[in-house]
Design an enzyme around this catalytic site. Structure first.
Site: not given
Ligand code: 9MR
Ligand code: 9MR
Length: 580
Positions: A178, A504
């Site tokens: 992201d 991703h």
């Molecule tokens: O793209 C998002 C990713 O960077 C995060 O780690 C993840 C968890 O927070 O969420 C991803 O976004 C997803 C969202 O949580 C749920 N709908 C689909 C999104 C990805 O396209």
């Molecule tokens: O690395 C994080 C992991 O420990 C958590 O379980 C998860 C859900 O909260 O989120 C991960 O971090 C994401 C962050 O929320 C958004 N940017 C992408 C990170 C990697 O997936």
């Protein structure tokens, strides 16, 4: 008609089942050190446990049978462990088992390439500047996300910076797949990288990254880290010293390039963990960077900022980031990564440690003693105290500061008890390593946080004792990352024979280039499968913990990349390489 439908049905079956059979030979696809242990794990379906190592022109240099068999506690599958350590001649070989073959590389500095690519990856994550062709080749892209007009979110409002107040918060690295920037994760990342740097500064000093700052008198790794420090420094409220938890859009952007992102970005709620991670990171950086005239003034600013942030946290120790609570009170609602925590004692330990070592002030020493860890835990963004503990152990090895002794006496046995317990599992492990033997080893980001994290713990065991068993333990976790695992993937993009192609990561997805940005570690097998509902037409092919991995773009729970995860990768690979 009938014939046609049979053909159609067959081709559908073929489409579904036409995946080539996976190579049953699982091994490190990047390289082995000439003098080090060399093993491979062979899936039982190879139907033999007899192996041979051949030169590229077909000469057999080694033949042998598996030295043992192991049954996976997760899938019940049997694996044969092949050990060809006695081959020490550098070169390119083929390992043959039954009808299968895999390339084997034996060479000096076997892991240097991974360490370098893992560190270079940060340049590709830079936010707010053009990524230039001379440094990034085909991955060059236009500047975007200047973050010169970041808005204070109502959750972060203060008297001099009310909701809607606009300030500049440029630079930094995108967090992961992201485009947001989070203080908690930035702090952890820099802490993990600088610990590695402090331990092996000669090694890193020689690491060339080919970034815009290359050629100045500062090691490239420090220039790269400084790019993110500059952003972090803008996240402190100058009025009270508090630190915003994150800089984010309300919702995640789509899978588009940075220049196609147009949502307003906000600075959201101050929190004690953010203030403390900020304080620890900047206190540590102030110490490291003050050696370089280019950064001397900045280093002074960093220390002043670190002390103010710490003081804010002392006044607000229980202010935790509360996204849900904020969403019930404020607009816009925020749905991006939380990096939320339920306690701040671990951040207090890390921050007081760094502030003491940088300033020598008694008050920080007392704080560090008060928050002394009671057991070993692998450090992660949320459980961070062992970054501080590693720092004490490292510091004690080159200082005559008697205050360090009390920390060493308490912390050292915690670390070694843990390491010896983990090493005890290698001889029955399917992958000949102190990873993958506990159910909790497989989780979101487990490749980094547990596998590389445990390798780094082993590295500290080696650095502190000189006992080569710990170095081998560290190397074994590197073997996992590079291919000796149930999926057979080399988990670092751009490397290996079975490569991760669809992480991703928004840039890799939207840039129109087939191969993803290189040098990034994928999160790895995660039986939590938190993304199950977001996979569209894709489906996990296995629920076994060590096989819950999908190399498809929507799989954010097993196939995202992240700056904190690459910090584990770099520290481990560079640390092992520096030791060989
Ligand atoms: O793209 C998002 C990713 O960077 C995060 O780690 C993840 C968890 O927070 O969420 C991803 O976004 C997803 C969202 O949580 C749920 N709908 C689909 C999104 C990805 O396209
Ligand atoms: O690395 C994080 C992991 O420990 C958590 O379980 C998860 C859900 O909260 O989120 C991960 O971090 C994401 C962050 O929320 C958004 N940017 C992408 C990170 C990697 O997936």
């Amino acid at each position: 008609m009938k014939k046609l439908s049979v053909i159609l049905a067959c081709s559908l079956v073929m489409m579904a089942g036409c995946k080539p059979k996976d190579n049953p030979i699982k091994l490190n696809q990047v390289g082995f050190y000439p003098q080090a242990e060399k093993t491979a794990s062979i899936e039982d379906d190879a139907r033999t446990n007899e192996a041979a190592l051949l030169t590229m022109d077909g000469k057999v240099v080694w033949e042998g049978k598996a030295v043992r068999e192991a049954v996976s506690p997760w899938s019940g599958k049997t694996r044969h462990i092949i050990d060809f350590s006695e081959v020490t001649e550098p070169g390119e070989y083929l390992l043959r088992v039954g009808e299968s073959v895999r390339k084997v590389y034996i060479r000096n500095h076997a892991l240097a390439e991974v360490a370098q690519a893992g560190m270079k990856a940060y340049y590709l994550q830079r936010c707010g500047c053009p990524i230039e062709e001379q440094y990034a080749g085909e991955y060059a892209r236009e500047a975007a996300h200047f973050d010169t007009c970041v808005m204070v979110h109502p959750s972060a409002a203060s008297e001099s910076r009310p909701a809607g107040y606009v300030f500049a918060s440029p630079y930094g690295w995108y967090d992961a797949g992201d485009y947001n920037k989070y203080i908690i994760n930035s702090g952890f990342t820099i802490g993990m990288l600088l610990l590695g740097y402090e331990a092996d500064y000669m090694y890193y000093g020689a690491m060339a990254l080919n970034i815009p700052e290359s050629g100045n008198d500062v090691p490239d790794i420090l220039d790269e880290i400084a790019y993110n420090l500059r952003w972090m420094q803008t996240m402190q409220d100058p009025e009270d010293g508090g630190v915003y938890h994150k800089l984010t859009t309300p919702n995640f952007e789509g899978f588009v390039m940075p220049i196609d992102c147009h949502q307003q970005r906000y600075a959201v709620q101050k929190s004690a963990p953010a203030a403390l991670d900020f304080a620890a990171t900047l206190a540590m950086a102030a110490r490291v960077y003050k050696a370089y005239p280019e950064y001397a003034t900045e280093a002074e600013n960093m220390l002043r900022q670190a002390e103010r942030a710490y003081a804010w946290a002392v006044r607000n120790p229980n202010v935790l980031y509360d996204q849900e609570g904020n969403n019930s009170k404020y607009e816009p609602q925020i749905s991006t990564g939380m990096y939320n925590d339920s306690t701040s004692w671990d951040e207090f330990f890390w921050a007081s440690t760094e502030l003491y070592i940088t300033t020598g002030q008694q008050s920080y020493l007392e704080q560090a003693k008060a928050f002394m860890p009671k057991r070993f835990r692998l450090p992660t963004w949320g459980d961070i105290e062992w970054l501080g503990a590693y720092e004490w152990l490292q510091y004690a090895s080159f200082t005559d500061d008697v205050n360090a002794q009390e920390f060493v006496e308490k912390l050292r046995p915690m670390l070694f008890t843990y390491l010896d317990d983990q090493l005890g599992k290698v001889s029955t492990s399917c992958y000949q390593m102190p990873y993958g033997n506990d159910p909790t080893d497989f989780c979101w980001g487990g490749n980094a946080e547990i596998c590389c994290g445990r390798g780094i713990a082993m590295l500290y065991g080696y650095r502190l004792s000189g006992d080569p068993r710990y170095l081998t333990g560290a190397l074994q976790t590197a073997n996992y990352i590079l291919g000796q695992n149930a999926t057979g993937y080399c988990f670092v993009t751009g490397l290996g024979q079975k490569q991760v192609m669809h992480p991703h990561q928004r840039i890799s997805s939207a840039d129109g280039i087939d191969a993803p940005l290189p040098g990034f570690l994928a999160g790895g097998p995660n039986p939590g499968q938190h993304d199950k509902e977001s996979l569209g037409a894709y489906k996990y092919e296995s629920d076994f913990p060590d096989e819950s991995y999908l190399d498809v773009e929507p799989s954010y729970a097993s196939n995202e990349i992240a700056i904190n995860w690459n910090a584990y990768l770099v520290h481990l690979m560079a640390g092992v390489d520096a030791a060989f």
